[in-house]
Design a protein around this motif. Structure first.
Motif, PDB file in Angstrom:
ATOM      1  N   ALA A 233      -8.404  -3.389  -0.074  1.00 32.46           N
ATOM      2  CA  ALA A 233      -8.255  -3.341  -1.524  1.00 32.46           C
ATOM      3  C   ALA A 233      -7.600  -2.027  -1.906  1.00 32.46           C
ATOM      4  CB  ALA A 233      -9.612  -3.465  -2.201  1.00 32.46           C
ATOM      5  N   LEU A 234      -6.748  -2.069  -2.908  1.00 27.15           N
ATOM      6  CA  LEU A 234      -6.161  -0.877  -3.503  1.00 27.15           C
ATOM      7  C   LEU A 234      -6.656  -0.799  -4.942  1.00 27.15           C
ATOM      8  CD1 LEU A 234      -2.511  -1.233  -2.152  1.00 27.15           C
ATOM      9  CD2 LEU A 234      -4.270   0.355  -1.323  1.00 27.15           C
ATOM     10  N   HIS A 235      -7.507   0.173  -5.214  1.00 26.13           N
ATOM     11  CA  HIS A 235      -8.039   0.370  -6.558  1.00 26.13           C
ATOM     12  C   HIS A 235      -7.203   1.447  -7.248  1.00 26.13           C
ATOM     13  CE1 HIS A 235     -11.385  -1.966  -5.095  1.00 26.13           C
ATOM     14  NE2 HIS A 235     -11.771  -1.019  -4.254  1.00 26.13           N
ATOM     15  N   VAL A 236      -6.662   1.123  -8.393  1.00 28.93           N
ATOM     16  CA  VAL A 236      -5.758   2.031  -9.106  1.00 28.93           C
ATOM     17  C   VAL A 236      -6.412   2.449 -10.416  1.00 28.93           C
ATOM     18  CG1 VAL A 236      -3.462   2.321 -10.104  1.00 28.93           C
ATOM     19  CG2 VAL A 236      -3.772   0.872  -8.077  1.00 28.93           C
ATOM     20  N   HIS A 237      -6.696   3.740 -10.526  1.00 31.57           N
ATOM     21  CA  HIS A 237      -7.323   4.284 -11.736  1.00 31.57           C
ATOM     22  C   HIS A 237      -6.312   5.120 -12.507  1.00 31.57           C
ATOM     23  CE1 HIS A 237      -9.562   7.366 -14.064  1.00 31.57           C
ATOM     24  NE2 HIS A 237     -10.340   6.338 -14.336  1.00 31.57           N
ATOM     25  N   ILE A 238      -6.131   4.768 -13.775  1.00 34.36           N
ATOM     26  CA  ILE A 238      -5.287   5.529 -14.689  1.00 34.36           C
ATOM     27  C   ILE A 238      -6.143   5.881 -15.893  1.00 34.36           C
ATOM     28  CG2 ILE A 238      -3.228   5.487 -16.158  1.00 34.36           C
ATOM     29  CD1 ILE A 238      -2.016   3.465 -14.193  1.00 34.36           C
ATOM     30  N   PRO A 239      -6.289   7.168 -16.220  1.00 32.50           N
ATOM     31  CA  PRO A 239      -7.156   7.539 -17.345  1.00 32.50           C
ATOM     32  C   PRO A 239      -6.798   6.775 -18.614  1.00 32.50           C
ATOM     33  CG  PRO A 239      -6.457   9.492 -16.142  1.00 32.50           C
ATOM     34  CD  PRO A 239      -5.686   8.345 -15.573  1.00 32.50           C
ATOM     35  N   GLY A 240      -7.825   6.256 -19.276  1.00 30.16           N
ATOM     36  CA  GLY A 240      -7.628   5.529 -20.518  1.00 30.16           C
ATOM     37  C   GLY A 240      -7.319   4.063 -20.346  1.00 30.16           C
ATOM     38  N   GLU A 241      -7.204   3.601 -19.086  1.00 31.27           N
ATOM     39  CA  GLU A 241      -6.917   2.196 -18.821  1.00 31.27           C
ATOM     40  C   GLU A 241      -8.010   1.596 -17.939  1.00 31.27           C
ATOM     41  OE1 GLU A 241      -3.016   1.490 -17.293  1.00 31.27           O
ATOM     42  OE2 GLU A 241      -2.028   2.804 -18.753  1.00 31.27           O
ATOM     43  N   LEU A 242      -8.100   0.279 -17.944  1.00 27.96           N
ATOM     44  CA  LEU A 242      -9.043  -0.394 -17.071  1.00 27.96           C
ATOM     45  C   LEU A 242      -8.623  -0.244 -15.614  1.00 27.96           C
ATOM     46  CD1 LEU A 242      -9.604  -3.724 -19.049  1.00 27.96           C
ATOM     47  CD2 LEU A 242     -11.172  -1.776 -18.902  1.00 27.96           C
ATOM     48  N   LEU A 243      -9.602  -0.139 -14.740  1.00 29.84           N
ATOM     49  CA  LEU A 243      -9.327  -0.072 -13.309  1.00 29.84           C
ATOM     50  C   LEU A 243      -8.639  -1.351 -12.855  1.00 29.84           C
ATOM     51  CD1 LEU A 243      -9.970   1.708 -10.726  1.00 29.84           C
ATOM     52  CD2 LEU A 243     -11.890   0.161 -10.379  1.00 29.84           C
ATOM     53  N   GLN A 244      -7.613  -1.206 -12.033  1.00 34.52           N
ATOM     54  CA  GLN A 244      -6.919  -2.362 -11.472  1.00 34.52           C
ATOM     55  C   GLN A 244      -7.124  -2.393  -9.966  1.00 34.52           C
ATOM     56  OE1 GLN A 244      -2.779  -2.326 -12.540  1.00 34.52           O
ATOM     57  NE2 GLN A 244      -3.171  -2.665 -14.717  1.00 34.52           N
ATOM     58  N   THR A 245      -7.291  -3.601  -9.426  1.00 35.83           N
ATOM     59  CA  THR A 245      -7.445  -3.767  -7.983  1.00 35.83           C
ATOM     60  C   THR A 245      -6.433  -4.785  -7.483  1.00 35.83           C
ATOM     61  OG1 THR A 245      -9.790  -3.208  -7.993  1.00 35.83           O
ATOM     62  CG2 THR A 245      -9.001  -4.502  -6.130  1.00 35.83           C
ATOM     63  N   VAL A 246      -5.747  -4.410  -6.413  1.00 34.53           N
ATOM     64  CA  VAL A 246      -4.799  -5.294  -5.736  1.00 34.53           C
ATOM     65  C   VAL A 246      -5.276  -5.454  -4.303  1.00 34.53           C
ATOM     66  CG1 VAL A 246      -2.421  -5.584  -4.965  1.00 34.53           C
ATOM     67  CG2 VAL A 246      -2.879  -4.555  -7.215  1.00 34.53           C
ATOM     68  N   TYR A 247      -5.264  -6.687  -3.802  1.00 33.75           N
ATOM     69  CA  TYR A 247      -5.674  -6.943  -2.425  1.00 33.75           C
ATOM     70  C   TYR A 247      -4.427  -7.196  -1.576  1.00 33.75           C
ATOM     71  CZ  TYR A 247     -10.473  -7.255  -4.052  1.00 33.75           C
ATOM     72  OH  TYR A 247     -11.704  -6.957  -4.593  1.00 33.75           O
ATOM     73  N   ARG A 248      -4.416  -6.588  -0.386  1.00 27.81           N
ATOM     74  CA  ARG A 248      -3.295  -6.742   0.537  1.00 27.81           C
ATOM     75  C   ARG A 248      -3.812  -7.183   1.903  1.00 27.81           C
ATOM     76  NH1 ARG A 248      -0.282  -7.249  -3.200  1.00 27.81           N
ATOM     77  NH2 ARG A 248       1.140  -5.666  -4.010  1.00 27.81           N
ATOM     78  N   PHE A 249      -3.002  -8.005   2.576  1.00 28.40           N
ATOM     79  CA  PHE A 249      -3.351  -8.526   3.904  1.00 28.40           C
ATOM     80  C   PHE A 249      -2.132  -8.328   4.806  1.00 28.40           C
ATOM     81  CE2 PHE A 249      -5.950 -10.559   0.771  1.00 28.40           C
ATOM     82  CZ  PHE A 249      -7.217 -10.581   1.351  1.00 28.40           C
ATOM     83  N   PRO A 250      -1.987  -7.110   5.376  1.00 29.79           N
ATOM     84  CA  PRO A 250      -0.781  -6.802   6.162  1.00 29.79           C
ATOM     85  C   PRO A 250      -0.610  -7.723   7.362  1.00 29.79           C
ATOM     86  CG  PRO A 250      -2.048  -4.818   5.666  1.00 29.79           C
ATOM     87  CD  PRO A 250      -2.909  -5.983   5.304  1.00 29.79           C
ATOM     88  N   LEU A 251       0.628  -8.138   7.610  1.00 30.35           N
ATOM     89  CA  LEU A 251       0.920  -8.987   8.759  1.00 30.35           C
ATOM     90  C   LEU A 251       1.065  -8.150  10.010  1.00 30.35           C
ATOM     91  CD1 LEU A 251       3.531 -11.350   7.078  1.00 30.35           C
ATOM     92  CD2 LEU A 251       1.082 -11.756   7.433  1.00 30.35           C
TER      93      LEU A 251
END
Length: 251
Positions: A233-251
């Motif tokens: 999982a890649l959790h992306v935090h930007i102040p003032g915004e909701l936390l975003q999470t992107v999931y990756r499955f490297p080949l």
């Protein structure tokens, strides 16, 4: 922008299979055009809790960025502390391995939810008092609470035996606290839900995936699918915004 690379359940055991699956994820991270701010591994670092397995993990996690680790039910506190001494900052000499780490303006409260010799999770009264005290401290930045056993039911006849128990007391400690997200592992699946009013974000398993009861059975049957792609999982935090999470499955 603050980026957490959230890994879980590598289950290193000295085998090429486990090592190569972890390397698919770490090699992907090394190719980033902008390095992540921190790597977090939420437990089951080793498969048998042997010091040699932790030494292997220490070598594999040399990523030129801060790396945080915490134990899962397959881990053993003493060998973990010895084999990952450069990654662990926790008072005491054995269990539990609680940590509070600050990395680039974010605080990570790393909670040891393990019960020695058992597969389920549990937080003792002493651990809950410690956690409550830490979460009451003033901190000007995002706060992430990370642990291995999620406080939820997967509705899986096997996995649900091994989840976090005594959730009411845990919920009482977490409720109303300034927490950005709860980060967890253990279930070998990407999980998104809420608990105590906070997001719960689970990382996929690196060593394997656990299909849900309504999904196709793994090749050869059994509990886990070792042919599914390892993920993170890649959790992306930007102040003032909701936390975003992107999931990756490297080949």
């Amino acid at each position: 922008m603050y980026v957490i690379a959230h890994l879980s359940d590598p289950h290193l055991d000295g085998s090429e299979e486990a090592r190569s699956r972890l390397r698919r994820v770490t090699s992907y991270l090394r190719e980033f055009r902008r390095p992540v701010d921190v790597v977090l591994v939420t437990g089951d670092l080793a498969d048998h809790g042997l010091e040699a397995e932790y030494a292997e993990l220490a070598a594999e996690l040399k990523l030129d960025v801060p790396v945080l680790v915490l134990p899962g039910n397959h881990d053993v506190s003493g060998p973990l502390r010895a084999g990952l001494a450069s990654y662990v900052d926790s008072p005491g000499a054995d269990h539990p391995v609680h940590q509070v780490r600050e990395v680039a303006g974010a605080r990570f409260v790393l909670v040891d939810s393990t019960v020695p010799g058992e597969d389920h999770g549990l937080l003792s009264d002493e651990s809950l008092v410690w956690l409550d005290g830490v979460l009451r401290e003033s901190f000007d930045g995002p706060v992430f609470v990370a642990f291995h056993h999620p406080p939820l039911d997967l509705h899986h006849p096997v996995m649900d035996q091994w989840m976090l128990r005594s959730r009411d007391a845990f919920e009482a400690v977490l409720t109303g606290k300034p927490i950005t997200a709860l980060l967890t592992g253990h279930v070998h699946n990407a999980i998104v839900t809420t608990f105590a009013g906070h997001p719960v974000l689970g990382a996929p398993g690196i060593r394997s995936t656990v299909p849900l009861p309504f999904e196709p059975e793994p090749p050869g049957g059994g509990l886990v699918d070792t042919t599914a792609h390892p993920g993170l999982a890649l959790h992306v935090h930007i102040p003032g915004e909701l936390l975003q999470t992107v999931y990756r499955f490297p080949l």
